[in-house]
Design an enzyme around this catalytic site. Structure first.
Site, mmCIF file in Angstrom:
data_model
loop_
_atom_site.group_PDB
_atom_site.id
_atom_site.type_symbol
_atom_site.label_atom_id
_atom_site.label_comp_id
_atom_site.label_asym_id
_atom_site.label_seq_id
_atom_site.Cartn_x
_atom_site.Cartn_y
_atom_site.Cartn_z
ATOM 1 N N ASP A 17 13.194 -43.037 -9.093
ATOM 2 C CA ASP A 17 11.821 -43.036 -8.652
ATOM 3 C C ASP A 17 11.381 -41.716 -7.672
ATOM 4 O O ASP A 17 12.323 -41.379 -6.959
ATOM 5 C CB ASP A 17 11.015 -43.386 -7.344
ATOM 6 C CG ASP A 17 9.874 -44.187 -7.213
ATOM 7 O OD1 ASP A 17 9.877 -44.817 -6.911
ATOM 8 O OD2 ASP A 17 8.889 -42.565 -7.526
ATOM 9 N N ASP A 115 6.988 -41.648 -13.146
ATOM 10 C CA ASP A 115 7.616 -40.595 -12.484
ATOM 11 C C ASP A 115 8.880 -41.303 -11.818
ATOM 12 O O ASP A 115 10.023 -41.330 -11.115
ATOM 13 C CB ASP A 115 6.891 -40.082 -10.783
ATOM 14 C CG ASP A 115 7.392 -41.081 -9.804
ATOM 15 O OD1 ASP A 115 7.005 -42.419 -9.699
ATOM 16 O OD2 ASP A 115 7.701 -40.373 -8.827
ATOM 17 N N GLU A 116 8.760 -42.965 -12.865
ATOM 18 C CA GLU A 116 10.056 -44.000 -12.682
ATOM 19 C C GLU A 116 10.494 -44.408 -13.881
ATOM 20 O O GLU A 116 9.599 -44.840 -14.865
ATOM 21 C CB GLU A 116 8.875 -44.423 -11.528
ATOM 22 C CG GLU A 116 9.718 -45.564 -10.615
ATOM 23 C CD GLU A 116 8.703 -46.263 -10.229
ATOM 24 O OE1 GLU A 116 8.440 -48.121 -10.235
ATOM 25 O OE2 GLU A 116 7.443 -46.199 -10.075
HETATM 26 P P1 TTP Z 1 5.232 -42.606 -5.929
HETATM 27 O O1 TTP Z 1 5.936 -43.320 -6.570
HETATM 28 O O2 TTP Z 1 4.609 -43.691 -5.721
HETATM 29 O O3 TTP Z 1 4.882 -41.626 -5.254
HETATM 30 P P2 TTP Z 1 5.383 -40.041 -4.777
HETATM 31 O O4 TTP Z 1 6.221 -40.223 -5.657
HETATM 32 O O5 TTP Z 1 4.640 -39.594 -4.640
HETATM 33 O O6 TTP Z 1 6.126 -40.855 -3.550
HETATM 34 P P3 TTP Z 1 7.339 -41.480 -2.863
HETATM 35 O O7 TTP Z 1 8.402 -40.226 -2.816
HETATM 36 O O8 TTP Z 1 7.082 -42.382 -2.075
HETATM 37 O O9 TTP Z 1 8.415 -41.866 -3.913
HETATM 38 O O10 TTP Z 1 4.150 -42.180 -7.321
HETATM 39 C C1 TTP Z 1 3.934 -41.327 -7.919
HETATM 40 C C2 TTP Z 1 2.883 -39.823 -8.189
HETATM 41 O O11 TTP Z 1 1.510 -41.236 -8.748
HETATM 42 C C3 TTP Z 1 2.311 -40.124 -7.302
HETATM 43 O O12 TTP Z 1 3.081 -39.251 -6.767
HETATM 44 C C4 TTP Z 1 0.855 -39.437 -7.328
HETATM 45 C C5 TTP Z 1 0.866 -40.893 -7.970
HETATM 46 N N1 TTP Z 1 -0.265 -41.620 -7.139
HETATM 47 C C6 TTP Z 1 -1.262 -41.601 -7.379
HETATM 48 O O13 TTP Z 1 -2.307 -40.890 -7.639
HETATM 49 N N2 TTP Z 1 -2.058 -43.001 -6.598
HETATM 50 C C7 TTP Z 1 -1.496 -43.319 -5.864
HETATM 51 O O14 TTP Z 1 -1.905 -43.930 -4.857
HETATM 52 C C8 TTP Z 1 -0.371 -43.427 -5.587
HETATM 53 C C9 TTP Z 1 0.936 -44.712 -4.947
HETATM 54 C C10 TTP Z 1 0.479 -42.751 -6.573
HETATM 55 MG MG MG Z 2 8.124 -41.234 -6.827
#
Ligand code: TTP
Ligand code: MG
Length: 365
Positions: A17, A115-116
């Protein structure tokens, strides 16, 4: 939690992730904002903006800014942050590059969000080798993409996912079969994917706050509150999850459709409409920096009878001319001259333009 060898046939799953993904891409692309509080989302308009935060850099999170929070609230918490609108085409391209790196390992990859991804790395056979692979993956993403990620390695998808979130950002957590229960036991139940607001509150109302509580409580208590889902909750708390890593592509297809104001059999009008669709899908794949191999047209006649016809090209293309040629041929073959109500054009078998062919991690296959 590490250093052990998996049994023969032991499943080893890696979950990756990216850290604050959209913000990380922006900080990489604009080094002048690296290390700052960065909020990607709606326009804050000096605190009066509507809409929400997509994500925030960890520096902005220190002020309490979170994904899905109203942008006005984020602005109150951190007025000095750099506020940016999302650039989805850019994030999609970076995502494709990262998924490409995962695929180069040769292992099965399941992309689960932008992103996962999960990788089934069972063939490495030992959790030590899995750790080495994870270290190399992090390094490769840092070198080639310029952002950090957090990785979890575990005997199941559910535990791998919990593990990747365990030491964010830039973290890595390896959970062996023997250490899984001890790893999970102290964590709050809300760390279990899918246990969110309402279910989380219901479980907590039973006095069950940790995954360990959930794993050992009287099953009848869970059955009383959750009926047939009780077993699933218990399995999750034990980290049991037999679901496979299933290969899937992020973007499957790009399509556009148009309905005629009046059903038409006029070849000129139909050709002109097809030309518009060709330009629209060509623009869409250019925006996302994709290439395609398959072109499909769909014709819906009056009376809701639909026919489709597809053609797979020998090579990947990204040019409008290739789409136009294939769509024109397909229309000539498919259309029987009857009045058309709706016309559609789809591109599929997509890949990112930067998909590289070289193979990394050859020794780990
Ligand atoms: P995530 O992997 O949930 O969050 P992240 O990568 O920003 O942070 P983390 O380090 O905690 O993993 O989500 C990936 C992308 O998806 C994030 O960069 C932006 C988008 N996203 C949204 O647009 N709205 C949301 O509510 C979430 C959770 C994510
Ligand atoms: Mg993320």
């Amino acid at each position: 939690m590490d250093g052990q060898t998996g049994d023969a046939g032991q499943r080893i799953v890696l979950h990756a992730d990216m850290d604050c993904f959209y913000a990380a891409v922006e900080m990489h692309d604009h080094p002048e904002i690296a290390g700052k509080a960065v909020v990607v989302g709606a326009d804050p308009q000096g605190g009066a903006g509507r809409g929400v935060v997509s994500t925030a850099s960890y520096e902005a999170r220190a002020f309490g800014v979170r994904s899905a929070m109203p942008i006005s609230q984020a602005y109150r918490l951190c007025p000095g942050a750099v506020y940016l609108r999302p650039d989805m085409a850019r994030y999609a391209a970076v995502s494709a590059e990262i998924m490409g790196i995962f695929k180069e390992t040769g292992y099965r990859v399941q992309q689960v969000s932008i992103d996962e991804a999960f990788l089934d790395i069972s063939p490495v056979r030992s959790f030590d080798t899995a750790r080495d692979l994870a270290v190399r993956l992090k390094q490769t993403i840092r070198d080639r993409v310029g952002i950090t990620c957090s990785l979890g390695v575990a005997p199941s998808k559910i535990v791998a996912k919990i593990a990747s979130g365990h030491q964010k950002p830039d973290g890595m957590t390896v959970v062996t079969p023997d250490s899984a229960r001890d790893f999970l036991a102290p964590l709050p139940i809300r760390k279990i994917p899918g246990i969110g607001g309402k279910t989380g509150a219901q479980i907590e109302a039973l006095g069950i706050t940790t995954i360990g509580n959930l794993a050992t409580c009287d099953i009848q208590v869970l059955v009383g509150a959750f009926g047939r889902s009780a077993g699933l909750l218990r399995e999750a708390a034990l980290g049991h999850d037999n679901s496979e890593v299933v290969e899937r592509d992020g973007v499957k297809s790009i399509s556009k459709e148009t309905t005629f104001a009046n059903d038409t059999e006029d070849p000129k009008e139909i050709a002109a409409t097809m030309e518009l669709l060709v330009r629209e899908v060509a623009q869409a794949i250019a925006d996302e920096a994709l290439q395609f191999k398959t072109v499909t047209i769909r014709v819906r006649y009056a009376g809701f009878v639909s026919k489709t016809k597809a053609r797979s090209l020998l090579h990947y293309h990204n040019d409008e001319a290739a789409i136009r040629a294939a769509a024109g041929e397909l229309l000539r073959e498919l259309w029987d001259g009857k009045p058309i109500r709706r016309l559609g054009l789809r591109l599929s078998t997509l890949r990112h333009q930067d998909s590289r062919q070289q193979t990394l991690f050859g020794s780990c296959r």
